[in-house]
Design an enzyme around this catalytic site. Structure first.
Site, mmCIF file in Angstrom:
data_model
loop_
_atom_site.group_PDB
_atom_site.id
_atom_site.type_symbol
_atom_site.label_atom_id
_atom_site.label_comp_id
_atom_site.label_asym_id
_atom_site.label_seq_id
_atom_site.Cartn_x
_atom_site.Cartn_y
_atom_site.Cartn_z
ATOM 1 N N GLY A 211 1.149 -1.515 -0.051
ATOM 2 C CA GLY A 211 0.161 -0.300 0.215
ATOM 3 C C GLY A 211 1.078 1.629 -0.032
ATOM 4 C CB ILE A 213 3.492 1.925 4.664
ATOM 5 C CG1 ILE A 213 2.272 3.002 5.388
ATOM 6 C CG2 ILE A 213 4.698 1.763 5.583
ATOM 7 C CD1 ILE A 213 1.521 2.237 6.682
ATOM 8 N NE ARG A 233 -6.361 -6.273 -0.328
ATOM 9 C CZ ARG A 233 -6.863 -6.316 0.442
ATOM 10 N NH1 ARG A 233 -8.065 -6.991 0.481
ATOM 11 N NH2 ARG A 233 -6.604 -4.927 -0.164
ATOM 12 C CB ILE A 292 6.391 -0.746 10.778
ATOM 13 C CG1 ILE A 292 6.426 -1.155 8.955
ATOM 14 C CG2 ILE A 292 7.295 -1.093 10.819
ATOM 15 C CD1 ILE A 292 6.332 -0.731 7.922
ATOM 16 N NE ARG A 294 -2.971 -1.511 14.519
ATOM 17 C CZ ARG A 294 -2.558 -0.130 13.742
ATOM 18 N NH1 ARG A 294 -1.542 0.014 13.582
ATOM 19 N NH2 ARG A 294 -3.169 0.709 13.081
ATOM 20 C CD GLU A 323 0.578 -1.749 19.975
ATOM 21 O OE1 GLU A 323 -0.143 -0.876 20.062
ATOM 22 O OE2 GLU A 323 1.448 -1.933 18.624
ATOM 23 C CG HIS A 342 1.819 1.202 17.581
ATOM 24 N ND1 HIS A 342 0.563 1.299 17.766
ATOM 25 C CD2 HIS A 342 1.837 2.297 16.608
ATOM 26 C CE1 HIS A 342 -0.046 0.764 16.495
ATOM 27 N NE2 HIS A 342 0.218 2.019 16.436
ATOM 28 C CB ILE A 343 7.875 5.358 18.004
ATOM 29 C CG1 ILE A 343 8.368 4.290 17.146
ATOM 30 C CG2 ILE A 343 7.387 5.517 19.012
ATOM 31 C CD1 ILE A 343 9.816 4.603 18.128
ATOM 32 N N GLY A 344 5.513 4.119 14.997
ATOM 33 C CA GLY A 344 5.554 4.626 13.558
ATOM 34 C C GLY A 344 5.252 6.244 12.974
HETATM 35 O O1 LIG Z 1 -2.413 2.566 12.339
HETATM 36 C C1 LIG Z 1 -2.326 3.871 12.161
HETATM 37 O O2 LIG Z 1 -2.084 5.098 10.716
HETATM 38 C C2 LIG Z 1 -0.734 4.229 13.086
HETATM 39 O O3 LIG Z 1 -0.282 2.957 13.812
HETATM 40 C C3 LIG Z 1 -1.242 4.967 13.961
HETATM 41 O O4 LIG Z 1 -2.190 5.072 15.002
#
Ligand SMILES: O=C(O)[C@H](O)CO
Length: 378
Positions: A211, A213, A233, A292, A294, A323, A342-344
């Site tokens: 996607g 990202i 997909r 990165i 879930r 988390e 979870h600092i993306g």
């Molecule tokens: O889903 C997202 O964009 C990140 O994990 C922040 O919640």
């Protein structure tokens, strides 16, 4: 002769001045153009503010202001330019008075919780604007059954999350955290490491989920001369060509061929525990898994076992399930794992853009305009 020199000088000065003006004009145009930030909204709102009273603004429900799950204080002024901001606390206090005013809910870090009770208490609700791309904390079917739209912010999060993916891959490959511990430990007298890292340059990166990202990760990996494989997909031929990526029809093929596997999928019922014992068993014993998206995309018990038994070499996780992990979780005991909280999207820029993108979506719904990023229930 003197007159000629004076004329020449005057011409030069004039020329320099006009270049200066031109440059100024060009630069200010560019600066203005690149400033697609809160300022734009601010300016347009300021023009409208003369004719629009605060009480006329549509109500937006937010969890709270400040705190780890609240709207950032620095975003409040911007939100207030477009909405009548109502916190959950205010709503709980004066439900009857406020229920018809609330047209949208701004969800940040999964708060406020959008459940049946909340939906039933907001008769004029039109949109849930999620700040972030992942919507696994929202019951999409339930929300849609109330005729309420759902939006997310896939563009705002892509660069910062791709950066974290690269950071984790590099940190894990080069054992940065272990190195840092040695360099900073009060016990260290000499720098003497008994391990070596591996290089990401020219290694094979398998991206699961191409996607926004995933594609940004691929662009970055290209700069590292990585051999890029991806599974998605839908095949993305155009993007493939830009980054020189190879499409793998099956996840199995990607897992077998990759030195680094990066997970960048949405969490859905189809991707829940997508990577389990069998999939880990297909990876190279030298491979590193990076997550990165879930935590629940990975079977964490199987991962811990694979890491302990040398089935794969290491893992770098920005996300876990739950988390944080319970403090006695086996993944926390392993040396070949690095975990970040979870600092993306935890950057000033990403959070600002997420709020902007969420507001853009919400306003589109409220003004019956095409919605930039709508999420549909499966
Ligand atoms: O889903 C997202 O964009 C990140 O994990 C922040 O919640």
């Amino acid at each position: 002769m003197l007159r000629v020199k004076a004329i020449c000088l005057a011409r030069c000065v004039h020329l320099a001045a006009s270049w200066g003006k031109l440059a100024d004009k060009y630069l200010s145009k560019r600066t203005k153009k690149s400033r697609t930030s809160l300022l734009n909204y601010r300016t347009s709102r300021n023009n409208n503010s003369k004719i629009m009273e605060r009480k006329e603004l549509p109500g937006i429900l937010v969890s709270e202001i400040g705190g780890p799950f609240g709207v950032l204080e620095s975003h409040v002024e911007f939100l207030k330019m477009h909405f009548n901001l109502i916190t959950m606390k205010e709503f709980q206090k004066s439900k009857e008075e406020l229920r018809e005013k609330i047209k949208s809910v701004f969800v940040f870090e999964g708060r406020p919780l959008v459940d049946r009770e909340l939906l039933e208490s907001l008769p004029d609700l039109r949109v849930i604007g999620n700040s972030g791309v992942g919507v696994n904390h929202l019951d999409l079917k339930l929300i849609s059954s109330f005729g309420v739209k759902i939006t997310n912010t896939p563009h705002a999060v892509s660069d910062s999350t791709a950066d974290i993916g690269m950071a984790l891959m590099l940190a894990s490959a080069r054992r940065l955290v272990e190195g840092c511990d040695i360099a900073m430990s009060p016990q260290t007298k000499h720098f003497c490491v008994d391990w070596l890292g591996v290089e990401v340059t020219r290694a094979t990166l398998g991206i699961i989920g191409m996607g926004n990202i995933g594609y940004k990760v691929a662009k970055r990996a290209k700069a590292f001369d990585m051999n890029i494989l991806y599974h998605n997909r839908n095949r993305r031929k155009e993007e493939e060509q830009v980054v020189g990526a190879t499409y793998c029809k099956t996840i199995e093929e990607l897992l077998q061929r990759s030195d680094f596997v990066m997970l960048v999928v949405n969490l859905t019922s189809e991707t829940h525990k997508l990577i389990g014992k069998k999939e880990l068993g297909l990876m190279k014993p030298t491979a590193i898994l990076i997550n990165i998206c879930r935590g629940a995309v990975v079977d964490q018990d199987a991962l811990a076992e694979a890491l302990q038994n040398g089935i794969i070499k290491a893992a770098a996780l920005d996300v876990t399930d739950p988390e944080p992990l319970p403090r006695d979780h086996q993944l926390l005991q392993l040396k070949n794992v690095i975990i970040t909280p979870h600092i993306g999207t935890a950057t000033v820029q990403a959070l600002r853009m997420m709020t902007e993108e969420a507001v853009e979506n919400i306003l589109a719904v409220l003004n019956d305009r095409p919605i930039p990023s709508e999420v549909y229930p499966n």
